[in-house]
Design an enzyme around this catalytic site. Structure first.
Site, PDB file in Angstrom:
ATOM      1  N   GLU A 110      -0.535   4.709  -0.349  1.00 26.85           N
ATOM      2  CA  GLU A 110      -1.098   6.038  -0.574  1.00 26.85           C
ATOM      3  C   GLU A 110      -0.457   7.330  -0.290  1.00 26.85           C
ATOM      4  OE1 GLU A 110      -4.844   6.455   1.810  1.00 26.85           O
ATOM      5  OE2 GLU A 110      -5.551   4.485   1.092  1.00 26.85           O
TER       6      GLU A 110
ATOM      7  N   LYS B  61      -1.455   2.675 -24.748  1.00 25.94           N
ATOM      8  CA  LYS B  61      -1.711   2.265 -26.338  1.00 25.94           C
ATOM      9  C   LYS B  61      -0.454   2.736 -27.027  1.00 25.94           C
ATOM     10  CE  LYS B  61      -6.263   4.685 -24.915  1.00 25.94           C
ATOM     11  NZ  LYS B  61      -7.423   3.708 -24.962  1.00 25.94           N
TER      12      LYS B  61
ATOM     13  N   ASP C  76      -6.071  15.517 -23.513  1.00 27.61           N
ATOM     14  CA  ASP C  76      -6.162  14.026 -23.452  1.00 27.61           C
ATOM     15  C   ASP C  76      -5.580  13.445 -24.515  1.00 27.61           C
ATOM     16  OD1 ASP C  76      -6.516  11.153 -23.139  1.00 27.61           O
ATOM     17  OD2 ASP C  76      -8.735  11.510 -22.684  1.00 27.61           O
TER      18      ASP C  76
ATOM     19  N   ARG D 226      -0.708  -1.200 -18.878  1.00 32.45           N
ATOM     20  CA  ARG D 226      -2.185  -0.578 -18.525  1.00 32.45           C
ATOM     21  C   ARG D 226      -2.272   0.417 -17.464  1.00 32.45           C
ATOM     22  NH1 ARG D 226      -5.751  -2.962 -21.823  1.00 32.45           N
ATOM     23  NH2 ARG D 226      -7.103  -1.325 -21.323  1.00 32.45           N
TER      24      ARG D 226
ATOM     25  N   THR E  69      -3.025   7.762 -21.401  1.00 30.79           N
ATOM     26  CA  THR E  69      -2.990   6.249 -20.790  1.00 30.79           C
ATOM     27  C   THR E  69      -1.545   6.040 -21.105  1.00 30.79           C
ATOM     28  OG1 THR E  69      -3.753   5.505 -23.051  1.00 30.79           O
ATOM     29  CG2 THR E  69      -5.231   5.730 -21.626  1.00 30.79           C
TER      30      THR E  69
ATOM     31  N   TYR F 143       0.808  -1.377  -0.087  1.00 30.96           N
ATOM     32  CA  TYR F 143       0.038   0.100  -0.034  1.00 30.96           C
ATOM     33  C   TYR F 143       1.018   1.127  -0.022  1.00 30.96           C
ATOM     34  CZ  TYR F 143      -5.114  -0.514   0.115  1.00 30.96           C
ATOM     35  OH  TYR F 143      -6.332  -0.630  -0.357  1.00 30.96           O
TER      36      TYR F 143
END
Ligand code: PLP
Length: 478
Positions: free
Chosen positions: A66, A273, A241, A279, A270, A64
């Site tokens: 955060e 692509k 974007d 991903r 992203t 974790y």
């Protein structure tokens, strides 16, 4: 990297998985076979390198983390800090960005982080100011009411879905279309190109807080300098974007006015692509938005995925190598060869061609809907996806378009000659497919007929085309 090392790594991993749940190991193996055998023309997909794939499959997934580098809500994040800082550094260097936030789990998440950052930065709200300096307990019910009203009623101007924009650019079925009062700009009905004067007019009338540039299905370059001028003229924040074309920016095919990073206040993308990473998503921004962007988790996102950030660092390091620029140029050369091949055989293309990695075929010229064409091509071993064309008469579900893209086949090594052969296969299938009818005799938007013998023949030709360009040549699972 020796081919042996790649084979050993993936074979050993599958052996370990097989000992627990053999069906998962089998499915992973079957996926490699399927990907190897299909002519993948999905514009948003690619093949990440073995190093990128392997960076994801390890114990980083257990942690974790955060917060941000050096400021975590969890102890023991020193190694996560290393990979997150590395990924951010590679991203800043690669794109020439002032700030990079590499935690978003996907492109949609990156957009949500960006929307939040712009709202928090721009909306004049005394209640929000209190909330930001962590005096949340001082907020009255009336403050909360005002805060929701002020944050929830801002304006966004983005590209319309049927002109090539993305769902998250304010389209109603998406949260962005519910959060924001949204208008969209389309393309010129004759040329299919963005009409910047019309965008300026819409911005003047609507006065958006955010002007969004970028697309999922627009086959041309976008002039981000002009869009920034439009945003400035109405006091809007300019967000781009670049999920689809980040690889072309990274590979310096899109420079100057066509590189969004120097022009936009905030850029989202992203990583999987045309950028060819794992991903995931990223946000790049100017310094004044960095603080808000870094609040992405836990403001908008779930805990960061350290194993994916490790893979982002690997993929971004790959994209900084000189051969990535060559790859990016070949993506565009291939898309243009594919477009030429289709045009010379009589296909209709939206905008008449392409400047980027994608081609949009208007299949109504073949008497088909996008749904019929997509399925007939799939029967023939060619993987594409249906997509709306501007002012699409068949709507967003059936559509009249097929979107094809070259990042994946270019990664395999196919070149312009193979793109011409691919155009021939696509054209053959589309000319040989006929639209079907419903039981009551009315035309169906989904049914079609295609001789199965022809579909098999084309599938065989597609396999032959791929045979010279093996996918993951270093990975032998046998
Ligand atoms: N933005 C654009 C322009 C896209 O084309 C896409 C995906 O197709 C996304 C965002 C969403 O990306 P993801 O599927 O990673 O959430």
């Amino acid at each position: 990297m020796s081919r042996n090392a790649e084979s050993t790594a993936f074979r050993s991993a599958l052996e370990v998985i097989r000992a627990v749940e053999p069906r998962v190991a089998d499915a992973i193996g079957a996926e490699l076979t399927d990907q190897r055998e299909s002519l993948k023309l999905i514009a948003s997909e690619n093949y990440a390198s073995p190093a990128t794939l392997l960076a994801m499959g390890n114990w980083f997934s257990d942690k974790y983390a955060e917060g941000t580098v050096g400021r975590r809500f969890y102890a023991g994040c020193q190694n996560v800090d290393t990979v997150e800082a590395l990924a951010a550094e590679h991203a800043r260097e690669l794109f020439g960005a002032a700030h990079a936030y590499v935690q978003p789990h996907s492109g949609i998440d990156a957009n949500l982080v960006a929307f939040w950052a712009v709202l928090a930065d721009r909306v004049e709200s005394p209640a929000l100011k209190k909330a930001q300096v962590r005096q949340v307990n001082d907020l009255t019910e009336a403050d909360w009411f005002a805060l929701r009203r002020e944050l929830g009623n801002q304006r966004m101007l983005g590209m319309s879905l049927d002109a090539g924009g993305h769902l998250t650019h304010g389209f109603r079925p998406n949260i962005s279309g519910k959060m924001f009062d949204q208008r969209s700009y389309g393309t010129d009905p004759t040329t299919g190109l963005i009409d910047y004067d019309r965008v300026a007019e819409a911005a003047r009338e609507f006065k958006p807080l955010i002007l969004v540039g970028g697309y999922s299905a627009y086959p041309r370059k976008v002039n981000f300098r002009i869009l920034r001028e439009i945003a400035d003229s109405v006091g809007a924040t300019f967000m781009v974007d670049m999920a689809h074309f980040a690889g072309l920016v990274a590979g310096k095919v899109f420079t100057g006015d066509f590189d969004p990073v120097p022009h936009a206040h905030i850029v989202t993308t992203t990583t999987h692509k045309s950028l060819r990473g794992p991903r995931g998503g990223m946000v790049l921004c100017q310094p004044e938005l960095a603080d808000q962007v870094d609040r992405g988790c836990p403001m908008v996102l779930g805990g960061p995925l350290p194993h994916v950030m490790a893979a982002k660092a690997v993929a971004l390091a790959e994209a900084r190598r000189p051969d990535f620029a060559d790859y990016a140029q070949r993506i565009v050369d291939n898309a243009q060869a594919l477009a030429e091949g289709l045009l010379s055989r009589g296909a209709t293309l939206v905008t008449g061609g392409t400047d980027n990695h994608l081609v949009l075929i208007d299949v109504s010229g073949y008497g088909l809907t996008g749904r019929q064409a997509e399925q007939a091509l799939l029967d023939s071993g060619i993987v594409t996806n249906r997509n709306s064309v501007p002012q699409d008469p068949s709507g967003a579900w059936y559509t009249s378009g097929i979107r094809i893209g070259t990042p994946a086949l270019t990664t395999r090594g196919l070149g312009t000659a193979e793109m011409d052969q691919t155009a021939e296969l696509i054209h053959t299938v589309l000319t040989q497919t006929t639209a079907g009818a419903n039981a009551d005799g009315t035309p169906s938007k989904a049914k079609y007929t295609l001789d199965p013998g022809l579909a098999d023949k084309v599938a065989g030709q597609a396999t032959d085309l791929l045979a010279t360009y093996p996918l993951y040549p270093g990975v032998d699972l046998s």
